[in-house]
Design an enzyme around this catalytic site. Sequence first.
Site, mmCIF file in Angstrom:
data_model
loop_
_atom_site.group_PDB
_atom_site.id
_atom_site.type_symbol
_atom_site.label_atom_id
_atom_site.label_comp_id
_atom_site.label_asym_id
_atom_site.label_seq_id
_atom_site.Cartn_x
_atom_site.Cartn_y
_atom_site.Cartn_z
ATOM 1 N N CYS A 1 -2.993 -2.315 8.915
ATOM 2 C CA CYS A 1 -3.502 -1.578 7.698
ATOM 3 C C CYS A 1 -4.319 -0.127 8.073
ATOM 4 O O CYS A 1 -3.877 0.825 7.810
ATOM 5 C CB CYS A 1 -4.214 -2.306 6.724
ATOM 6 N N THR B 1 0.858 -1.290 0.095
ATOM 7 C CA THR B 1 -0.111 0.242 0.038
ATOM 8 C C THR B 1 0.857 1.358 -0.076
ATOM 9 O O THR B 1 1.819 1.346 1.056
ATOM 10 C CB THR B 1 -0.843 0.139 1.317
ATOM 11 N N GLY C 1 -7.855 -1.734 14.165
ATOM 12 C CA GLY C 1 -6.480 -1.914 14.703
ATOM 13 C C GLY C 1 -5.940 -2.610 13.397
ATOM 14 O O GLY C 1 -6.265 -2.431 12.373
HETATM 15 N N1 LIG Z 1 -1.338 -7.330 6.104
HETATM 16 C C1 LIG Z 1 -2.448 -7.057 5.379
HETATM 17 O O1 LIG Z 1 -3.477 -7.616 5.573
HETATM 18 C C2 LIG Z 1 -2.280 -6.255 3.922
HETATM 19 C C3 LIG Z 1 -3.133 -6.169 3.054
HETATM 20 C C4 LIG Z 1 -3.029 -5.466 2.163
HETATM 21 C C5 LIG Z 1 -2.028 -4.779 1.670
HETATM 22 N N2 LIG Z 1 -1.117 -4.654 2.800
HETATM 23 C C6 LIG Z 1 -0.016 -4.010 2.391
HETATM 24 O O2 LIG Z 1 1.135 -4.837 1.994
HETATM 25 C C7 LIG Z 1 2.416 -4.722 2.322
HETATM 26 C C8 LIG Z 1 3.075 -5.768 2.925
HETATM 27 O O3 LIG Z 1 2.287 -5.864 4.451
HETATM 28 P P1 LIG Z 1 2.348 -7.018 5.370
HETATM 29 O O4 LIG Z 1 1.432 -7.301 6.238
HETATM 30 O O5 LIG Z 1 2.748 -8.423 4.424
HETATM 31 O O6 LIG Z 1 4.010 -6.925 5.892
HETATM 32 P P2 LIG Z 1 4.784 -8.010 6.655
HETATM 33 O O7 LIG Z 1 5.634 -6.990 7.466
HETATM 34 O O8 LIG Z 1 4.029 -8.804 7.255
HETATM 35 O O9 LIG Z 1 5.855 -8.293 5.624
HETATM 36 C C9 LIG Z 1 6.757 -7.746 5.019
HETATM 37 C C10 LIG Z 1 8.068 -8.483 4.820
HETATM 38 O O10 LIG Z 1 9.164 -7.746 3.919
HETATM 39 C C11 LIG Z 1 10.289 -8.423 4.319
HETATM 40 N N3 LIG Z 1 11.320 -7.357 3.989
HETATM 41 C C12 LIG Z 1 11.528 -6.288 4.375
HETATM 42 N N4 LIG Z 1 12.675 -5.554 3.816
HETATM 43 C C13 LIG Z 1 12.928 -6.372 2.794
HETATM 44 C C14 LIG Z 1 13.812 -6.188 1.756
HETATM 45 N N5 LIG Z 1 14.603 -5.392 1.460
HETATM 46 N N6 LIG Z 1 13.952 -7.257 0.840
HETATM 47 C C15 LIG Z 1 13.090 -8.555 0.924
HETATM 48 N N7 LIG Z 1 12.183 -8.536 1.959
HETATM 49 C C16 LIG Z 1 12.079 -7.465 2.896
HETATM 50 C C17 LIG Z 1 10.217 -8.404 5.948
HETATM 51 O O11 LIG Z 1 11.219 -9.187 6.258
HETATM 52 C C18 LIG Z 1 8.816 -9.361 6.113
HETATM 53 O O12 LIG Z 1 8.944 -10.490 5.834
HETATM 54 C C19 LIG Z 1 2.177 -3.209 3.348
HETATM 55 O O13 LIG Z 1 2.457 -2.216 2.520
HETATM 56 C C20 LIG Z 1 0.794 -3.270 3.781
HETATM 57 O O14 LIG Z 1 0.216 -2.118 3.907
HETATM 58 C C21 LIG Z 1 -1.273 -5.507 3.990
#
Ligand SMILES: NC(=O)c1ccc[n+]([C@@H]2O[C@H](COP(=O)([O-])OP(=O)(O)OC[C@H]3O[C@@H](n4cnc5c(N)ncnc54)[C@H](O)[C@@H]3O)[C@@H](O)[C@H]2O)c1
Length: 444
Positions: free
Chosen positions: A267, A123, A264
């Site tokens: 997101c 996002t 909470g």
């Molecule tokens: N969690 C949700 O329900 C959801 C839903 C829609 C969108 N999003 C969006 O998706 C994105 C990711 O969210 P998430 O919940 O999966 O995050 P998360 O924290 O669960 O996962 C992110 C991952 O990226 C890895 N990472 C960090 N830096 C890195 C790099 N340089 N190279 C490789 N890997 C790296 C971390 O180790 C981690 O495993 C965010 O922007 C979030 O807003 C999340």
Amino acid sequence: MKIAVVGTGYVGLVSGTCFAETGNHVTCVDIDKSKVERLSSGEITIYEPGLEKIFSRNLKEGRLQFTTSLKEGIEGAKIIFLALPTPPGEDGSADLKYILGVAKDLGKLLQAGDYKVIVDKSTVPVGTADKVREAILTSGGGDVAEVFDVVSNPEFLREGAAVEDFMKPDRVVIGTTSEKARKIMQQLYEPFVRQGNPIIFMDEKSAELTKYAANSFLAVKISFMNEVAVLCEKLGADVDMVRRGIGTDFRIGKHFLYPGLGYGGSCFPKDVQALSKSSTDASYDFKILNAVMQVNKMQKQFFISKINQYYKSDLKGKKFAVWGLAFKPNTDDIREAPALEVIEKLLTSGATVTAFDPEAMPNVKKETKLDIVFAESQYEALEGADALIICTEWNEFRTPDFDKIASQLKAKVIFDGRNLYDIEIINSLGFYYESIGRKKIIAS
Ligand SMILES: NC(=O)c1ccc[n+]([C@@H]2O[C@H](COP(=O)([O-])OP(=O)(O)OC[C@H]3O[C@@H](n4cnc5c(N)ncnc54)[C@H](O)[C@@H]3O)[C@@H](O)[C@H]2O)c1
């Protein structure tokens, strides 16, 4: 198709696994070495219903791989997804350092003649696709200009129902002005929209804003109903009735009308804040969003004040049983979980807490310093407690054994932040019971 997914968290792991499930070869890249080792050896790293089964199958069939090497991960990949964190920076805007850092690395790895679509699945604020493009060009130089497109493809999955949402999305939003990238993305997503749900193509900026607008609108609904609930208590109305009364209007819809402890998770809080900041940066005061954030903050306080009032602000030495730690049911995610804020307030007031959550306890132990006792079961948490406090609406909390609750607790007192129980039933059982936006039951 060969795909790389950079970032293997909630979104990356679900996306990667689901893309593999439709026959693609997916390599997930993550900088967290231990996560990559666990996943490679077949151990799932998050709790998400239905994920483990398809994860194991695709791993076994060789369609899903994990690596810490970006170079190795993107080799031969036609599409590279960025599913990286975008946490709030100090000023509330989304911090793009993970995205732009990987974009710079990609710039050095792209090669002439090897076209790739680079997809922002995280996002991200409006204009990020342009920044990613620029970061790649700056580090890669003129040679790479022709070998990539940057596409915005925001993710709408809900934690707790992520696999289902990903496999059968309501819609897929793809922001691109490149015909070449559009065709590749369409081919990738075709198996997911067989039932006729649309792939909506638009420009990159509109796609980026669509995600923030969607989450912010849902947050508006939640905060609106939380305010209606507060008003219900003041006026003697029942929010359950009001919810049913308005939710049957198709223009309003029945979802996201449940009052509670405020939103909470990883997101809504950060996305509402980031959109508000983007608006301010664009010289626009997005008034509704600021009110939504304020209401969300107040809502937890509103619940805590019920507990304080009952004990005349003297919580010292009280012992509370808390059911639910995850920010919502069916996930182990505790990011911005209302339960943690409630517990923190109880602890700082001198109370002690014994908690139970079906999935989130390991994360609370690992990621917080909260001085909580963790129970083996929901009933064990109740032993000798002054009251039960419900923070997350897990299914197993919905129809509990009330006799057992009564016999384990020191006093028959329940503070229910999720309106799980029927007021009349609770009344007949002789509990003191407070919920949100409904009549208070005074113990008989
Ligand atoms: N969690 C949700 O329900 C959801 C839903 C829609 C969108 N999003 C969006 O998706 C994105 C990711 O969210 P998430 O919940 O999966 O995050 P998360 O924290 O669960 O996962 C992110 C991952 O990226 C890895 N990472 C960090 N830096 C890195 C790099 N340089 N190279 C490789 N890997 C790296 C971390 O180790 C981690 O495993 C965010 O922007 C979030 O807003 C999340």
